[in-house]
Design an enzyme around this catalytic site. Structure first.
Site, PDB file in Angstrom:
ATOM      1  N   GLU A 146     -31.558  40.412  74.484  1.00 22.32           N
ATOM      2  CA  GLU A 146     -32.051  40.274  75.854  1.00 22.32           C
ATOM      3  C   GLU A 146     -32.095  41.604  76.589  1.00 22.32           C
ATOM      4  O   GLU A 146     -33.046  41.857  77.338  1.00 22.32           O
ATOM      5  CB  GLU A 146     -31.193  39.264  76.630  1.00 22.32           C
ATOM      6  CG  GLU A 146     -31.714  38.974  78.014  1.00 22.32           C
ATOM      7  CD  GLU A 146     -31.066  37.772  78.663  1.00 22.32           C
ATOM      8  OE1 GLU A 146     -31.023  37.735  79.914  1.00 22.32           O
ATOM      9  OE2 GLU A 146     -30.610  36.872  77.950  1.00 22.32           O
TER      10      GLU A 146
ATOM     11  N   SER B 118     -25.648  38.590  79.007  1.00 21.58           N
ATOM     12  CA  SER B 118     -26.011  37.875  77.784  1.00 21.58           C
ATOM     13  C   SER B 118     -26.776  38.813  76.861  1.00 21.58           C
ATOM     14  O   SER B 118     -27.817  39.341  77.233  1.00 21.58           O
ATOM     15  CB  SER B 118     -26.869  36.660  78.127  1.00 21.58           C
ATOM     16  OG  SER B 118     -26.147  35.752  78.931  1.00 21.58           O
TER      17      SER B 118
ATOM     18  N   ARG C 237     -37.525  34.550  80.980  1.00 25.61           N
ATOM     19  CA  ARG C 237     -36.980  35.906  80.921  1.00 25.61           C
ATOM     20  C   ARG C 237     -38.043  36.989  80.707  1.00 25.61           C
ATOM     21  O   ARG C 237     -37.762  38.036  80.111  1.00 25.61           O
ATOM     22  CB  ARG C 237     -35.904  36.016  79.839  1.00 25.61           C
ATOM     23  CG  ARG C 237     -34.710  35.123  80.067  1.00 25.61           C
ATOM     24  CD  ARG C 237     -33.966  35.446  81.365  1.00 25.61           C
ATOM     25  NE  ARG C 237     -32.865  34.525  81.560  1.00 25.61           N
ATOM     26  CZ  ARG C 237     -32.956  33.374  82.232  1.00 25.61           C
ATOM     27  NH1 ARG C 237     -34.100  33.029  82.810  1.00 25.61           N
ATOM     28  NH2 ARG C 237     -31.911  32.582  82.361  1.00 25.61           N
TER      29      ARG C 237
END
Length: 390
Positions: free
Chosen positions: A382, A279, A184
């Site tokens: 995130e 998320s 990520r």
């Protein structure tokens, strides 16, 4: 090494027109999937590469902070808004080039809707992006976050990313091996301006801002009717196949969208459970000793087994959703408050219509504190936080 274009006409010719400049009137809530965010001081839309570069350069020359906004699907913006220039990236363009041996290189402008790209490549008979179906946002965001889902990451198929380098005032082509992709994140997320190059008449002080503006992304896909091997158990079960087997590209895309829809992870204006930033927390990656401590804490709660997945360097990845649920935050937690946990997916925090960013962050902090107290693991957000912190 990245390839550099110097003296490009799009960089140094007369500025292109940029549409939609408005002052203190554009609510950023209207441009985010959460429906949260205060006003932009300046807001403009860039529908060409040249206007995008010109907009960013002009803001840099004025020492204005810049927020690049695409689909707004991975942003949490302050209720006070953004005290600078917001550039809405609306560039368009998609090209296919035969790379030989059945491979096709697909170059996509940053402003294209990501799921439209996945749909187009699947319709073209190309495999490689189908597990990434249904993800909201624009194509330009995918390398920044190294977007991934259902056993696939864009790092596996990106060959290069073309960017405007604000530090050097140049367009660069950065090959995959220089993108620093990992879980990520990437060069495009981590690289920050030290200070902007000073030129006569310029006052440039944008240290800490993202260094690179993504212009387009090139993916190498394969012309074939079958998908890439399925590497995610939930997706394999949905398709009725074994892990590692393949299915038709269109079937995999449909199955992914079906799973995501069940979890409220496909945008639907009529469903408040989809009004999220996806998320909200990363799956924590911890050491073996830290995981052992999680197991001890779980056993004390009568939980026999903790799910785990191997990560690089001998580390262990633990599902954030599992930790959240087993720390007392069930689906729907927080209702009837306007900011709550999704009733479909524990990892999504949603705005049911009347929430503020402050409301959402209060909930997020409660969850972080609860998981830390229960398992000694600190969750990390995130989405990109603009003007706020946890």
């Amino acid at each position: 090494m990245s390839q550099v274009f110097r003296g490009n006409d799009s960089l140094h010719s007369e500025p292109a027109s940029v549409s939609g400049l408005r002052r203190a009137t554009t609510l950023l809530a209207d441009y985010t999937t959460l429906g949260l965010g205060g006003p932009a001081r300046d807001f403009l839309s860039a529908d060409s590469e040249r206007s995008l570069i010109d907009a960013v350069r002009s803001a840099d020359q004025a020492a204005e902070p810049v927020l690049l906004l695409g689909g707004g699907s991975n942003l949490v913006i302050s209720d006070e808004g953004f005290p600078g220039t917001v550039v809405h990236v609306n560039t368009r363009g998609l090209t296919y080039v035969d790379a030989g041996d059945g491979a096709i290189e697909v170059t996509v402008a940053a402003g294209l809707d990501w799921d439209d790209v996945v749909a187009a490549t699947a319709a073209e008979g190309l495999a490689g992006l189908e597990p990434l179906s249904g993800i909201p946002g624009r194509a330009g965001a995918t390398p920044i976050q190294n977007v991934g889902a259902y056993g696939r990451e864009v790092a596996e198929v990106i060959t290069q990313v073309r960017v405007y380098d604000r530090q050097e005032d140049q367009v660069r082509v950065i090959p995959n091996e220089s993108c620093r992709f990992s879980y990520r994140t990437s060069l495009f997320k981590s690289a920050r301006l030290e200070s902007l190059v000073s030129r006569p008449g310029d006052l440039r002080t944008a240290a800490g801002q993202p260094r690179y503006v993504v212009l387009d992304v090139t993916f190498r896909l394969v012309r074939q009717s079958l998908s890439v091997p399925v590497r995610y158990a939930e997706l394999a079960a949905e398709l009725g196949i074994e892990m590692g087997e393949q299915a038709a590209v269109g079937e995999v895309r449909a199955a992914v969208i079906k799973i995501r829809s069940r979890k409220g992870m496909v945008l639907n204006p009529g469903d408040p459970d989809t009004h999220s930033a996806g998320s909200f927390f990363f799956n924590p990656v911890i050491t073996a000793a830290e995981f052992a401590a999680v197991e001890v804490a779980a056993a004390a709660r009568g939980i026999a087994q903790v799910p785990r997945y191997p990560a690089a360097g001998g580390l262990v990845k633990v599902p954030a959703a599992w930790l959240i649920e087993r720390s007392g935050f069930a689906k729907g937690y927080g209702a009837p408050a306007p900011a709550r946990v999704s009733s479909k997916h524990t990892l999504a925090l949603v705005n049911t219509g009347e929430a503020t960013t402050a409301d959402l962050l209060t909930l997020a902090r409660e969850i972080v504190s609860g998981v830390q107290a229960a398992y000694g693991v600190t969750l990390t957000p995130e989405p990109t936080l603009i003007g706020v912190t946890l």
